[in-house]
Design a protein around this motif. Sequence first.
Motif, short mmCIF file in Angstrom:
data_model
loop_
_atom_site.label_atom_id
_atom_site.label_comp_id
_atom_site.label_asym_id
_atom_site.label_seq_id
_atom_site.Cartn_x
_atom_site.Cartn_y
_atom_site.Cartn_z
N TYR A 21 0.67 -0.88 0.04
CA TYR A 21 0.21 -0.46 0.06
C TYR A 21 0.66 1.37 0.10
O TYR A 21 0.36 2.43 -0.02
CB TYR A 21 -0.97 0.02 0.97
CG TYR A 21 -1.85 -1.30 1.11
CD1 TYR A 21 -2.97 -1.14 0.47
CD2 TYR A 21 -1.26 -2.15 2.35
CE1 TYR A 21 -3.27 -2.59 0.35
CE2 TYR A 21 -2.79 -2.88 2.24
CZ TYR A 21 -3.82 -3.60 1.20
OH TYR A 21 -3.77 -4.92 1.37
N LEU A 22 2.17 1.48 0.12
CA LEU A 22 2.69 2.02 -0.10
C LEU A 22 3.45 2.62 -1.71
O LEU A 22 4.20 1.56 -1.67
CB LEU A 22 4.13 2.07 0.80
CG LEU A 22 4.03 2.32 2.27
CD1 LEU A 22 5.33 1.39 3.32
CD2 LEU A 22 3.27 3.03 2.79
N GLY A 27 6.99 0.43 -6.08
CA GLY A 27 6.89 0.84 -7.85
C GLY A 27 8.19 0.74 -8.33
O GLY A 27 8.61 -0.07 -7.94
N PRO A 28 8.07 0.54 -9.20
CA PRO A 28 9.08 0.42 -10.51
C PRO A 28 9.91 1.22 -10.34
O PRO A 28 11.06 1.82 -11.48
CB PRO A 28 8.76 1.14 -11.94
CG PRO A 28 7.59 2.56 -11.75
CD PRO A 28 7.23 2.15 -10.39
N VAL A 37 10.95 -2.46 -3.56
CA VAL A 37 10.16 -3.96 -2.38
C VAL A 37 11.09 -4.40 -1.96
O VAL A 37 11.00 -5.03 -0.51
CB VAL A 37 9.09 -4.57 -3.28
CG1 VAL A 37 8.50 -5.84 -2.62
CG2 VAL A 37 7.89 -3.39 -3.32
N LEU A 38 12.22 -5.24 -2.49
CA LEU A 38 13.31 -6.11 -2.40
C LEU A 38 13.76 -5.28 -0.79
O LEU A 38 14.03 -6.20 0.14
CB LEU A 38 14.30 -6.72 -2.97
CG LEU A 38 15.33 -7.56 -2.51
CD1 LEU A 38 14.91 -9.25 -2.07
CD2 LEU A 38 16.05 -7.93 -3.81
N CYS A 39 14.67 -4.29 -1.21
CA CYS A 39 14.90 -3.23 -0.23
C CYS A 39 14.01 -2.91 0.55
O CYS A 39 14.90 -3.57 1.93
CB CYS A 39 15.66 -2.20 -0.74
SG CYS A 39 16.83 -1.36 0.18
N TRP A 40 13.54 -2.72 0.67
CA TRP A 40 12.30 -2.60 2.02
C TRP A 40 12.26 -4.09 2.67
O TRP A 40 12.36 -3.26 4.21
CB TRP A 40 10.82 -2.23 1.00
CG TRP A 40 10.10 -1.89 2.49
CD1 TRP A 40 8.89 -2.45 2.76
CD2 TRP A 40 9.31 -0.74 2.95
NE1 TRP A 40 8.47 -2.10 3.73
CE2 TRP A 40 8.76 -1.20 3.86
CE3 TRP A 40 10.49 0.53 3.15
CZ2 TRP A 40 7.70 -0.09 5.03
CZ3 TRP A 40 9.53 1.44 4.40
CH2 TRP A 40 8.46 1.45 4.61
#
Length: 71
Positions: A21-22, A27-28, A37-40
């Motif tokens: 949801y963030l 995002g790309p 997303v992987l870093c997060w």
Amino acid sequence: MRSPHALWAAVPVLAFLSTPYLPFVNGPHLWLGIPSVLCWCLIWTAGTTAALALVDRFAPAADDDESGEPV
């Protein structure tokens, strides 16, 4: 009553659940050369370890009466 320090464990869970949801995460774009997303998720995996270490550090000590030895 539970220790308020156990709430530290809820922070990474909320971060993981909020990932889709963030918009700045989902995002790309790249962070540190890998998808955001992987870093997060890598950051919050380390955050989970830190949160559980805090919970363990501030947990009340176990009583000596519960050692399991017969009296």
